[in-house]
Design an enzyme around this catalytic site. Structure first.
Site, PDB file in Angstrom:
ATOM      1  N   ARG A  16      -9.215  48.143  14.901  1.00  0.00           N
ATOM      2  CA  ARG A  16      -9.136  46.836  15.562  1.00  0.00           C
ATOM      3  C   ARG A  16      -8.347  47.005  16.851  1.00  0.00           C
ATOM      4  NH1 ARG A  16      -9.522  41.327  13.950  1.00  0.00           N
ATOM      5  NH2 ARG A  16     -10.270  42.069  11.914  1.00  0.00           N
ATOM      6  N   GLY A  17      -8.923  46.553  17.957  1.00  0.00           N
ATOM      7  CA  GLY A  17      -8.256  46.647  19.250  1.00  0.00           C
ATOM      8  C   GLY A  17      -8.003  45.280  19.835  1.00  0.00           C
ATOM      9  N   SER A  18      -7.630  45.284  21.115  1.00  0.00           N
ATOM     10  CA  SER A  18      -7.275  44.028  21.769  1.00  0.00           C
ATOM     11  C   SER A  18      -8.485  43.136  22.014  1.00  0.00           C
ATOM     12  CB  SER A  18      -6.567  44.317  23.099  1.00  0.00           C
ATOM     13  OG  SER A  18      -7.377  45.137  23.925  1.00  0.00           O
ATOM     14  N   GLY A  20     -11.855  43.902  20.401  1.00  0.00           N
ATOM     15  CA  GLY A  20     -12.981  44.138  19.518  1.00  0.00           C
ATOM     16  C   GLY A  20     -12.561  44.725  18.188  1.00  0.00           C
ATOM     17  N   VAL A  21     -13.479  44.661  17.233  1.00  0.00           N
ATOM     18  CA  VAL A  21     -13.268  45.231  15.902  1.00  0.00           C
ATOM     19  C   VAL A  21     -14.351  46.276  15.673  1.00  0.00           C
ATOM     20  CG1 VAL A  21     -13.101  44.755  13.435  1.00  0.00           C
ATOM     21  CG2 VAL A  21     -12.342  43.030  15.082  1.00  0.00           C
ATOM     22  N   VAL A  22     -13.956  47.440  15.163  1.00  0.00           N
ATOM     23  CA  VAL A  22     -14.908  48.521  14.909  1.00  0.00           C
ATOM     24  C   VAL A  22     -15.168  48.620  13.407  1.00  0.00           C
ATOM     25  CG1 VAL A  22     -15.404  50.975  15.169  1.00  0.00           C
ATOM     26  CG2 VAL A  22     -14.085  49.776  16.936  1.00  0.00           C
ATOM     27  N   ASP A 164      -8.432  55.360  31.295  1.00  0.00           N
ATOM     28  CA  ASP A 164      -7.519  55.112  30.171  1.00  0.00           C
ATOM     29  C   ASP A 164      -7.575  56.259  29.165  1.00  0.00           C
ATOM     30  OD1 ASP A 164      -5.556  53.686  28.827  1.00  0.00           O
ATOM     31  OD2 ASP A 164      -6.965  52.436  27.730  1.00  0.00           O
TER      32      ASP A 164
END
EC number: 2.7.11.1
Length: 341
Positions: A16-18, A20-22, A164
């Protein structure tokens, strides 16, 4: 083609990122495993990051073993799904582009918009987790350096500046490791901040060099950012700097604790009193500062030490480009069997 039946079944959340969800997912027809990054397009910032990643990955016409591969991108609106392609005349796609350009939602906010990025499934976590859960290994270090330099040369050849690069954005695939002698495959991922350099106005047919494509948006993760990124005037040489930070940290197992997540992360830095300062920030303040390499080990191979210093040069013109870097790392790895001693 619009459909109400998605082709994929989501199995479990794996990250889970800022924005989106994988998920680990399977293709219904074949049962093949894939990764699905599901992004909710409820804010202009999310849409911009998603489109940047989509444009970068969809611009690549061939595959590279060390760069995450985008199988397809699906746009979902209120339960209906359709495949999205770059330059599409679809009204849904154009609304997302307009949202990104204007910085405000260009569609009915009551509608639920999602983008699904279907990509390679990587079963080994990220580079940070993988390395820090194991003892230092010269063979692994060599393999990872060569894979990362190859990936970066490929991206820059395709006019993509990642912006990044960090161990958290480098995934590990172990599924093709047939024997214990094989090292895992790395895949550079997370292209939400990436930039595709367009052709020059003078000759649209000739691709622009990423080392002459100047960008001004300061973005990335501070401990991996080059000094010129902090200033807001940089090229693809900023990726070289970030990779220099990663390689130096990997070889010496230099880590720091992220103040927000409290996670231990691979990354080199400069100590100023009791504080640790990103190398790029320190070089911006003092471009003539001499980096202490190695900082933990008693010694380091002279050619490796010199290459890392060049990658971390305060002046980006003093850094090798991605193609020279790849060649020099191959030479160090295969011509000097004791390079890491």
């Amino acid at each position: 083609m619009v459909s109400s039946q998605p082709k994929y079944d989501l199995i479990r959340e794996v990250g889970r990122g800022s924005y989106g969800v994988v998920y680990e997912a399977v293709i219904r027809k074949t049962s093949a495993r894939v990764a699905v990054k599901k992004i909710r397009c409820h804010a202009p910032e999310n849409v911009e990051l998603a489109l940047r990643e989509f444009w970068a990955l969809s611009s690549i016409k061939s595959q590279h073993p060390n760069v995450i591969h985008l199988e397809e991108c699906i746009l979902q609106k209120d339960g209906m799904v359709q495949k999205m392609s770059h330059g599409s005349n679809s009204s849904l796609y154009l609304q997302l582009v307009e949202t990104s350009l204007k910085g405000e939602i260009a569609f009915d906010p009551r509608s639920a918009y999602y983008l699904w990025f279907v990509m390679d499934f990587c079963d080994g976590g990220d580079m940070n987790e993988y390395l820090l859960s194991r003892k230092p290994n010269r063979k692994t270090n060599t393999s990872f350096m060569l894979q990362l330099s190859s990936a970066l040369a490929f991206l820059h050849k395709n006019q993509i500046i990642h912006r990044d690069l960090k161990p958290d954005n480098i995934l590990i695939s172990q599924s093709r490791m047939d024997t214990s002698d094989l090292e895992p495959t790395l895949k550079v991922a997370d292209f939400g901040l990436s930039k595709v350099c367009s052709a020059s106005g003078q000759n649209p047919e000739e691709p622009v060099s990423v080392n002459k494509c100047f960008l001004s948006t300061a973005c990335g993760t501070d401990f991996y950012m080059a000094p010129e990124v902090w200033e807001g005037h940089y090229t693809a040489k900023a990726d070289i700097f970030a990779l220099g930070i990663i390689i130096w940290a990997m070889l010496e197992r230099i880590t720091f604790i992220d103040t927000e997540t409290k996670k231990e992360l691979l990354g080199s830095y400069v100590k100023q009193g009791t504080e640790i300062v990103p190398v790029g920030e320190a070089l911006l303040e003092n471009p003539k500062m001499e980096l202490l390499i190695p900082v933990k080990k008693k010694s380091m191979n002279g050619r490796m030490k010199q290459l890392i210093k060049e990658m971390l040069a305060a002046n980006p013109q003093d850094r090798p480009d991605a193609f020279e870097l790849e060649l020099r790392l191959v030479q160090i790895a295969f011509k000097d069997s004791s390079w890491e001693t």
